[in-house]
Write a protein that holds these residues in place. Structure first.
Motif, PDB file in Angstrom:
ATOM      1  N   GLU A  98      17.963   1.387  36.024  1.00 13.08           N
ATOM      2  CA  GLU A  98      18.870   0.457  36.702  1.00 13.08           C
ATOM      3  C   GLU A  98      20.232   0.350  36.016  1.00 13.08           C
ATOM      4  O   GLU A  98      21.272   0.359  36.678  1.00 13.08           O
ATOM      5  CB  GLU A  98      18.239  -0.929  36.814  1.00 13.08           C
ATOM      6  N   GLU A  99      20.251   0.277  34.713  1.00 10.20           N
ATOM      7  CA  GLU A  99      21.520   0.147  33.986  1.00 10.20           C
ATOM      8  C   GLU A  99      22.434   1.348  34.258  1.00 10.20           C
ATOM      9  O   GLU A  99      23.628   1.182  34.536  1.00 10.20           O
ATOM     10  CB  GLU A  99      21.250   0.021  32.485  1.00 10.20           C
ATOM     11  N   ARG A 102      23.675   1.169  37.906  1.00 12.04           N
ATOM     12  CA  ARG A 102      24.733   0.152  38.096  1.00 12.04           C
ATOM     13  C   ARG A 102      26.069   0.655  37.568  1.00 12.04           C
ATOM     14  O   ARG A 102      27.111   0.447  38.186  1.00 12.04           O
ATOM     15  CB  ARG A 102      24.353  -1.154  37.418  1.00 12.04           C
ATOM     16  N   ARG A 103      26.041   1.317  36.419  1.00 12.21           N
ATOM     17  CA  ARG A 103      27.281   1.855  35.860  1.00 12.21           C
ATOM     18  C   ARG A 103      27.893   2.875  36.803  1.00 12.21           C
ATOM     19  O   ARG A 103      29.097   2.853  37.073  1.00 12.21           O
ATOM     20  CB  ARG A 103      27.006   2.482  34.486  1.00 12.21           C
ATOM     21  N   ASP A 106      29.148   0.997  40.041  1.00  7.96           N
ATOM     22  CA  ASP A 106      30.258   0.057  39.861  1.00  7.96           C
ATOM     23  C   ASP A 106      31.472   0.653  39.149  1.00  7.96           C
ATOM     24  O   ASP A 106      32.588   0.195  39.354  1.00  7.96           O
ATOM     25  CB  ASP A 106      29.785  -1.174  39.068  1.00  7.96           C
ATOM     26  N   ASP A 118      28.392   7.893  43.109  1.00  6.50           N
ATOM     27  CA  ASP A 118      28.412   6.436  43.231  1.00  6.50           C
ATOM     28  C   ASP A 118      27.669   5.971  44.484  1.00  6.50           C
ATOM     29  O   ASP A 118      26.950   4.975  44.448  1.00  6.50           O
ATOM     30  CB  ASP A 118      29.848   5.908  43.213  1.00  6.50           C
ATOM     31  N   ARG A 122      24.307   3.647  44.565  1.00  4.38           N
ATOM     32  CA  ARG A 122      24.176   2.419  45.358  1.00  4.38           C
ATOM     33  C   ARG A 122      22.942   2.463  46.255  1.00  4.38           C
ATOM     34  O   ARG A 122      22.244   1.457  46.416  1.00  4.38           O
ATOM     35  CB  ARG A 122      25.437   2.162  46.171  1.00  4.38           C
ATOM     36  N   LEU A 125      19.967   1.776  44.066  1.00  4.99           N
ATOM     37  CA  LEU A 125      19.920   0.353  43.722  1.00  4.99           C
ATOM     38  C   LEU A 125      19.455  -0.483  44.908  1.00  4.99           C
ATOM     39  O   LEU A 125      18.687  -1.439  44.741  1.00  4.99           O
ATOM     40  CB  LEU A 125      21.292  -0.130  43.248  1.00  4.99           C
ATOM     41  N   GLU A 129      16.264  -2.864  44.754  1.00  7.41           N
ATOM     42  CA  GLU A 129      16.335  -4.293  45.055  1.00  7.41           C
ATOM     43  C   GLU A 129      15.460  -4.654  46.249  1.00  7.41           C
ATOM     44  O   GLU A 129      14.755  -5.663  46.245  1.00  7.41           O
ATOM     45  CB  GLU A 129      17.795  -4.700  45.284  1.00  7.41           C
TER      46      GLU A 129
END
Length: 135
Positions: A98-99, A102-103, A106, A118, A122, A125, A129
């Motif tokens: 996840e980390e 997210r990097r 974002d 990217d 997303r 993620l 979620e």
């Protein structure tokens, strides 16, 4: 004792290596996980998909090697890794990335944007979620 290095594909057409890798299994292939992931760097290579399908079954041992790809500078490899492996990982394994996701989602660099890493991050993620809420 299995010679893990001897299991690696000799070239991108070496489909005969896949059954040997599968038969050896984990933890015998632990020393070569990074190299095996290198063979998934291009989804057009004949060995990439069947190897990725097997690697997905390994679960948590993939977290660190995939993280190294996602933190690396080969944006094309990141994209293929996400498409061939990440999108098929069990949620609990995906959560370990996840980390990094997210990097990438974002704060993508220009190469990540160009290769749409990217966007893939997303999507991963969103799946993480969404599936986490269902459990």
């Amino acid at each position: 004792m299995i010679d893990a290095q001897g299991l690696l594909p000799r070239n991108k057409h070496d489909l005969d290596s896949i059954p040997r890798i599968v038969k050896a299994g984990y933890p015998a292939i632990a020393p070569i996980l990074d190299e095996l992931l290198d063979w998934t760097a291009d989804g057009n290579w004949p060995v990439a998909r069947p190897l990725a399908d097997f690697l997905v079954t390994l679960g948590p041992p993939l977290i660190d090697p995939i993280s190294r790809i996602l933190r690396g500078t080969d944006e094309t490899h990141k994209w293929h890794c996400m498409n061939l492996i990440l999108h098929k990982l069990p949620i609990e394994v995906l959560g370990g990335l996840e980390e990094d996701l997210r990097r990438l989602a974002d704060h993508p660099n220009e190469g990540d944007k160009r290769e749409e890493v990217d966007i893939e991050a997303r999507q991963a993620l969103f799946r993480l979620e969404h599936m986490s809420r269902e459990t």
